[in-house]
Design a protein around this motif. Structure first.
Motif, PDB file in Angstrom:
ATOM      1  N   SER A  82      73.301  36.491  85.028  1.00 37.35           N
ATOM      2  CA  SER A  82      72.426  37.629  84.711  1.00 37.35           C
ATOM      3  C   SER A  82      72.741  37.816  83.049  1.00 37.35           C
ATOM      4  O   SER A  82      73.751  37.930  82.630  1.00 37.35           O
ATOM      5  CB  SER A  82      72.871  39.042  85.314  1.00 37.35           C
ATOM      6  OG  SER A  82      72.038  39.998  85.073  1.00 37.35           O
ATOM      7  N   VAL A  83      71.701  37.531  82.264  1.00 42.22           N
ATOM      8  CA  VAL A  83      71.726  37.886  80.972  1.00 42.22           C
ATOM      9  C   VAL A  83      70.822  38.844  80.514  1.00 42.22           C
ATOM     10  O   VAL A  83      69.607  38.760  80.798  1.00 42.22           O
ATOM     11  CB  VAL A  83      71.585  36.552  80.085  1.00 42.22           C
ATOM     12  CG1 VAL A  83      71.554  36.533  78.686  1.00 42.22           C
ATOM     13  CG2 VAL A  83      72.157  35.350  80.566  1.00 42.22           C
ATOM     14  N   ARG A  84      71.439  39.728  79.532  1.00 42.85           N
ATOM     15  CA  ARG A  84      70.626  41.114  78.878  1.00 42.85           C
ATOM     16  C   ARG A  84      70.764  40.923  77.515  1.00 42.85           C
ATOM     17  O   ARG A  84      72.047  40.460  76.972  1.00 42.85           O
ATOM     18  CB  ARG A  84      70.860  42.444  79.530  1.00 42.85           C
ATOM     19  CG  ARG A  84      72.275  42.778  79.263  1.00 42.85           C
ATOM     20  CD  ARG A  84      72.550  44.074  79.863  1.00 42.85           C
ATOM     21  NE  ARG A  84      73.641  44.801  79.269  1.00 42.85           N
ATOM     22  CZ  ARG A  84      74.060  45.257  78.293  1.00 42.85           C
ATOM     23  NH1 ARG A  84      73.251  45.466  77.337  1.00 42.85           N
ATOM     24  NH2 ARG A  84      75.375  45.687  78.202  1.00 42.85           N
ATOM     25  N   VAL A  85      70.086  41.423  76.848  1.00 44.66           N
ATOM     26  CA  VAL A  85      70.221  41.789  75.425  1.00 44.66           C
ATOM     27  C   VAL A  85      70.936  42.985  75.106  1.00 44.66           C
ATOM     28  O   VAL A  85      70.507  43.856  75.586  1.00 44.66           O
ATOM     29  CB  VAL A  85      69.076  41.747  74.631  1.00 44.66           C
ATOM     30  CG1 VAL A  85      68.993  42.104  73.190  1.00 44.66           C
ATOM     31  CG2 VAL A  85      68.057  40.534  74.734  1.00 44.66           C
ATOM     32  N   GLY A  86      72.009  42.870  74.404  1.00 45.12           N
ATOM     33  CA  GLY A  86      72.958  44.095  74.071  1.00 45.12           C
ATOM     34  C   GLY A  86      72.426  44.786  72.988  1.00 45.12           C
ATOM     35  O   GLY A  86      72.645  44.226  71.886  1.00 45.12           O
ATOM     36  N   ARG A  87      71.976  46.216  72.977  1.00 45.59           N
ATOM     37  CA  ARG A  87      71.676  46.732  71.908  1.00 45.59           C
ATOM     38  C   ARG A  87      72.603  47.798  71.876  1.00 45.59           C
ATOM     39  O   ARG A  87      73.220  48.312  72.770  1.00 45.59           O
ATOM     40  CB  ARG A  87      70.156  47.167  72.029  1.00 45.59           C
ATOM     41  CG  ARG A  87      69.230  46.262  71.861  1.00 45.59           C
ATOM     42  CD  ARG A  87      67.712  46.655  71.997  1.00 45.59           C
ATOM     43  NE  ARG A  87      66.956  45.780  71.768  1.00 45.59           N
ATOM     44  CZ  ARG A  87      66.459  44.964  72.928  1.00 45.59           C
ATOM     45  NH1 ARG A  87      66.860  44.946  73.881  1.00 45.59           N
ATOM     46  NH2 ARG A  87      65.369  44.281  72.494  1.00 45.59           N
ATOM     47  N   PRO A  88      72.813  48.138  70.451  1.00 49.19           N
ATOM     48  CA  PRO A  88      73.741  49.276  70.208  1.00 49.19           C
ATOM     49  C   PRO A  88      73.476  50.792  70.750  1.00 49.19           C
ATOM     50  O   PRO A  88      72.321  50.971  70.799  1.00 49.19           O
ATOM     51  CB  PRO A  88      73.983  49.266  68.846  1.00 49.19           C
ATOM     52  CG  PRO A  88      72.787  48.770  68.148  1.00 49.19           C
ATOM     53  CD  PRO A  88      72.230  47.830  69.325  1.00 49.19           C
ATOM     54  N   LYS A  89      74.287  51.557  70.838  1.00 48.86           N
ATOM     55  CA  LYS A  89      74.098  52.858  71.262  1.00 48.86           C
ATOM     56  C   LYS A  89      73.485  53.754  70.446  1.00 48.86           C
ATOM     57  O   LYS A  89      73.735  53.415  69.329  1.00 48.86           O
ATOM     58  CB  LYS A  89      75.345  53.601  71.594  1.00 48.86           C
ATOM     59  CG  LYS A  89      76.291  52.895  72.943  1.00 48.86           C
ATOM     60  CD  LYS A  89      77.504  53.737  73.122  1.00 48.86           C
ATOM     61  CE  LYS A  89      78.385  53.194  74.487  1.00 48.86           C
ATOM     62  NZ  LYS A  89      79.032  51.844  74.111  1.00 48.86           N
ATOM     63  N   GLN A  90      72.471  54.693  71.013  1.00 42.37           N
ATOM     64  CA  GLN A  90      71.641  55.198  69.869  1.00 42.37           C
ATOM     65  C   GLN A  90      72.549  56.371  69.214  1.00 42.37           C
ATOM     66  O   GLN A  90      73.161  57.201  70.005  1.00 42.37           O
ATOM     67  CB  GLN A  90      70.645  55.830  70.457  1.00 42.37           C
ATOM     68  CG  GLN A  90      69.499  54.785  70.883  1.00 42.37           C
ATOM     69  CD  GLN A  90      68.875  54.020  69.831  1.00 42.37           C
ATOM     70  OE1 GLN A  90      68.542  54.441  68.795  1.00 42.37           O
ATOM     71  NE2 GLN A  90      69.078  52.694  69.804  1.00 42.37           N
ATOM     72  N   ILE A  91      72.417  56.667  68.079  1.00 42.83           N
ATOM     73  CA  ILE A  91      73.253  57.630  67.217  1.00 42.83           C
ATOM     74  C   ILE A  91      72.184  58.538  66.502  1.00 42.83           C
ATOM     75  O   ILE A  91      71.370  57.932  65.787  1.00 42.83           O
ATOM     76  CB  ILE A  91      74.217  56.928  66.378  1.00 42.83           C
ATOM     77  CG1 ILE A  91      75.259  55.913  66.943  1.00 42.83           C
ATOM     78  CG2 ILE A  91      75.005  58.293  65.492  1.00 42.83           C
ATOM     79  CD1 ILE A  91      76.359  55.578  66.018  1.00 42.83           C
ATOM     80  N   PRO A  92      72.364  59.867  66.510  1.00 41.21           N
ATOM     81  CA  PRO A  92      71.357  60.807  65.994  1.00 41.21           C
ATOM     82  C   PRO A  92      71.442  60.022  64.227  1.00 41.21           C
ATOM     83  O   PRO A  92      72.485  59.773  63.784  1.00 41.21           O
ATOM     84  CB  PRO A  92      71.861  62.033  65.871  1.00 41.21           C
ATOM     85  CG  PRO A  92      72.508  62.058  67.310  1.00 41.21           C
ATOM     86  CD  PRO A  92      73.042  60.593  67.372  1.00 41.21           C
ATOM     87  N   GLY A  93      70.406  60.052  63.712  1.00 42.35           N
ATOM     88  CA  GLY A  93      69.955  59.564  62.369  1.00 42.35           C
ATOM     89  C   GLY A  93      70.162  58.116  61.919  1.00 42.35           C
ATOM     90  O   GLY A  93      69.839  57.818  60.774  1.00 42.35           O
ATOM     91  N   PRO A 125      68.352  54.654  61.711  1.00 43.15           N
ATOM     92  CA  PRO A 125      67.063  54.167  61.674  1.00 43.15           C
ATOM     93  C   PRO A 125      66.799  53.239  62.370  1.00 43.15           C
ATOM     94  O   PRO A 125      67.445  52.423  63.018  1.00 43.15           O
ATOM     95  CB  PRO A 125      66.977  53.686  59.966  1.00 43.15           C
ATOM     96  CG  PRO A 125      68.313  54.091  59.573  1.00 43.15           C
ATOM     97  CD  PRO A 125      69.412  54.336  60.599  1.00 43.15           C
ATOM     98  N   ASP A 126      65.464  53.165  62.988  1.00 44.20           N
ATOM     99  CA  ASP A 126      65.019  52.019  63.681  1.00 44.20           C
ATOM    100  C   ASP A 126      65.385  50.712  63.406  1.00 44.20           C
ATOM    101  O   ASP A 126      65.471  49.889  64.137  1.00 44.20           O
ATOM    102  CB  ASP A 126      63.315  52.264  64.071  1.00 44.20           C
ATOM    103  CG  ASP A 126      63.129  53.416  64.583  1.00 44.20           C
ATOM    104  OD1 ASP A 126      63.640  54.120  65.270  1.00 44.20           O
ATOM    105  OD2 ASP A 126      61.832  54.043  64.549  1.00 44.20           O
TER     106      ASP A 126
END
Length: 417
Positions: A351-362, A364-365
């Motif tokens: 199983s392979v997923r794309v790992g995106r960083p945790k969202q932090i307030p502020g 930028p997209d």
């Protein structure tokens, strides 16, 4: 203005082969971050993760940090920096001591830590990370807090990540020549894992594949810690270079072709889709070169297949097999290639997923994709105040007094690493 109780701002700096990115954030009293500013510049003077041009790298670092400072409206004095080039070594050393049945005391743990230096290979490297993982009490394994327990034998697994000193000195020097202090140099797999892996994943077993521009780091996490890693001197820029060479186009045009039309998976309609590109040396006003998407895909797939085979070999070499070896997270800028996770899942049988960083307030997209996992992880690590990170300037440049049992372990090893 800072609110009462706010802690000082922290700064993170990721020096990669394709980009230098910086982030300035402020943690609250509970360690939760708010991003104040970010900056990014094209990386110069870095090859396969190693500094190759001191002046060019310093200029890129200075510009990236200054952009973040202007956005944040404040200056920073020191940074947490990443190191993701080859040569990182991960090892788990086991140390045991006889107690004679009495309750475990802090002094016993301190003695165990100081004995750790004899269990670690002394090969001229510098320790970036060293911390006790899990303790063993006689035959009981997985003990997190042994103090107060009666035991005949006390053991501990010490997880160590080390690297060659010269490349680390170069990173340290570049940052200091940009008039910044170095709070710590952190192994990129440690920071990226903190940003895009859950605690449960790291407990059950997961492989993190950081597909960078010129280096791919494969790290295996189990029992809540990083237990092994490999570096592969290939990355997403190799795909770009292949396109540039195959179709005689400039690298910037090859990158555009890869991003807009490229994919790791083919489809029947690729033979019918026509793509135009300007070749190197073409006369002004000349007809652009035409290719089918299938031709572009053939070039991309050859390199993706090679890279995937290298990743599979690394996973096998790290013992990432059986029920534990099922989950893979793919991060880094190369993870943004369309359908690459699906392709690797089919080839690897995992199983392979794309790992995106945790969202932090502020945040930028533009900085919320997998290419910025290491940068976000550095900021999270700095805010957490975890004690397993040591400033590389300590063992390499100066000798501060050790603090705590981890500090004593590293201090004891400094004469040998």
């Amino acid at each position: 203005m800072a609110q009462p109780g706010d802690r000082p701002a922290i700064a993170a700096l990721d020096i990669g082969s394709s980009k230098v990115s910086a982030i300035i954030a402020r943690p609250d009293d509970e360690g939760r971050l708010t991003v104040l500013g970010t900056g990014q510049r094209e990386s110069r003077g870095v090859k396969r993760g190693y500094i190759t041009d001191m002046a060019a790298s310093e200029h890129a670092v200075r510009e990236a940090v200054e952009l973040a400072e202007r956005m944040a409206g404040q200056t920073v004095d020191e940074v947490w920096a990443s190191y993701g080039a080859g040569g990182l070594v991960s090892d788990v050393a086991n140390v045991e001591a006889e107690l004679g049945g009495h309750p475990v005391e802090q002094a016993d743990i301190d003695q165990l830590m100081s004995a750790g230096k004899d269990a670690i290979d002394k090969n001229g490297q510098v320790v970036l990370h060293a911390h006790p993982a899990l303790y063993t009490i006689d035959r009981a394994q997985g003990v997190q807090q042994p103090i107060g327990l009666h035991a005949n034998r006390l053991g501990v697994d010490i997880h160590v990540i080390a690297a060659e000193p010269s490349p680390l000195r170069n990173v340290d020097t570049v940052i200091r020549q940009a008039h910044l202090g170095v709070r710590a140099i952190v192994a990129s797999p440690v920071a990226a894992a903190l940003a895009c892996l859950s605690d449960e994943e790291r407990e059950l077993g997961v492989a993190l594949v950081e597909l960078g521009a010129e280096v791919t780091n494969v790290s295996v996490h189990y029992g809540g810690m990083l237990v092994g890693l490999r570096s592969i001197p290939l990355g997403a820029r190799d795909i770009t270079n292949d396109i540039a060479a195959a179709f005689a186009v400039q690298r910037r045009d090859a990158e555009r072709l890869k991003c807009f039309y490229g994919s790791a998976m083919t489809s029947p309609r690729d033979n019918h889709e026509i793509i135009e590109a300007t070749q190197i040396g073409a006369e002004p006003g000349a007809e652009p070169m035409k290719m089918t998407r299938a031709q572009l895909m053939m070039v991309i797939r050859q390199r993706v297949e090679e890279l995937t085979n290298e990743i599979e070999a690394a996973l096998k070499g790290l013992g990432f097999t059986g029920p534990v070896g099922r989950q893979v997270a793919l991060t880094g800028g190369g993870a943004e290639l369309k359908n690459i996770a699906d392709y690797m899942q089919g080839v690897l049988g995992r199983s392979v997923r794309v790992g995106r960083p945790k969202q932090i307030p502020g945040l930028p997209d533009a900085h919320s994709g997998p290419a910025f996992s290491t940068l976000v992880g550095l900021a999270l690590l700095a805010a957490s105040g975890r004690g397993d990170i040591r400033d590389i300037a300590g063992p390499v440049i100066r000798s501060p007094q050790p603090k705590g049992m981890i500090g004593r372990l590293i201090h004891a090893m400094k004469g040998d690493f």
